[in-house]
Design an enzyme around this catalytic site. Structure first.
Site, short mmCIF file in Angstrom:
data_model
loop_
_atom_site.label_atom_id
_atom_site.label_comp_id
_atom_site.label_asym_id
_atom_site.label_seq_id
_atom_site.Cartn_x
_atom_site.Cartn_y
_atom_site.Cartn_z
N GLY A 153 30.46 43.46 18.49
CA GLY A 153 31.40 42.34 18.55
C GLY A 153 30.70 41.01 18.74
O GLY A 153 31.07 40.00 18.14
N TYR A 154 29.67 41.01 19.58
CA TYR A 154 28.91 39.79 19.84
C TYR A 154 28.17 39.33 18.59
O TYR A 154 28.21 38.15 18.22
CB TYR A 154 27.93 40.04 20.98
N VAL A 155 27.50 40.27 17.92
CA VAL A 155 26.77 39.92 16.70
C VAL A 155 27.73 39.42 15.62
O VAL A 155 27.40 38.49 14.87
CB VAL A 155 25.94 41.12 16.21
#
Length: 245
Positions: A153-155
């Site tokens: 999700g962060y990437v």
């Protein structure tokens, strides 16, 4: 003989970690700094105090990076205090880690609101306001290359930041404004260290050929380069990771 006009920067997320190091480093170059904070004014005040004690100029400015009205007010405040704006560095971001299969979608939405919408809002204001000869610098992550599990999700949010940056660089054709992204590797900040045991931290430190974690000052040097002398670097992602990837 007239004095050279003071260059002015706004640093989002400038109250701690990489943001504070960036604010202090740009101030060393004689740049007046707006130190942005989202919720912790005391930390922003500490950064401002450190800059002014060293002979620099700085003010704190608050606001939610994803709220266009609050960001317009923050930009207004910096321009009113220092007379214009030349550099915008968007370090503000949040990180929620989880396997994709089990990620809480509320966490995903919260992260993407700050990391994607926030970057878009700040970039939009910067595109309208930064003076010729200026620089817009966003933040991604080396994990877009290393692809560590639990960072999905962060990437995804940081890949969007890179896309926004690369398009904006081309949209500002003819305005003499550079737009780039810095993508740090593992860096010894509270955001990075939170929740990691010593063995994990040491393994990540040894993964780089330089055999250490990055420091906020390492990343700040990359920003100072893009904000100042690096006028021929535009529409790029600069990986500041000690050779990790």
């Amino acid at each position: 003989m007239t004095d050279t006009p003071t260059r002015v920067a706004l640093i989002t997320g400038g109250s701690g970690g990489i943001g504070r190091a960036v604010a202090e480093r740009l101030a060393q170059d004689g740049i007046a700094v707006g130190v942005h904070y989202a919720g912790n004014k005391a930390r922003a005040d500490e950064t401002v105090a450190a800059i002014t004690a060293a002979g620099g100029r700085a003010i704190p400015v608050g606001g939610d990076v994803a709220d266009e009205h609050e960001m317009a007010a923050a930009f207004d405040a910096v321009e009113a205090e220092f007379g214009g704006l030349d550099v915008v560095v968007n370090t503000a971001g949040i990180m929620a880690l989880s396997p994709i299969a089990t990620m809480n979608l509320d966490d995903l939405d919260r992260m993407h609101r700050t990391n994607i919408r926030g970057t878009f809002v700040v970039s939009q204001q910067a595109a309208r306001r930064v003076r010729a000869g200026g620089a817009i610098i966003n933040f991604s992550t080396t994990v877009t290359r290393t692809k560590f599990p639990t960072y999905g999700g962060y990437v995804a949010s940081k890949a969007a930041v890179e896309a926004i940056t690369l398009v904006l660089a081309r949209e500002l054709r003819g305005k003499d404004i550079t737009v780039n992204t810095v993508a740090p590797g593992p860096t010894a900040t509270p955001l990075f260290l939170d929740g990691k045991d010593e063995a994990t931290v040491q393994n990540l430190a040894m993964a780089s050929p330089l055999e250490r974690l990055g420091t906020p000052d390492d990343i700040a040097e990359s920003v100072a380069f893009l904000a100042g002398p690096a006028r021929w670097i535009n529409g790029q992602v600069l990986y500041a990771n000690g050779g990790l990837a």
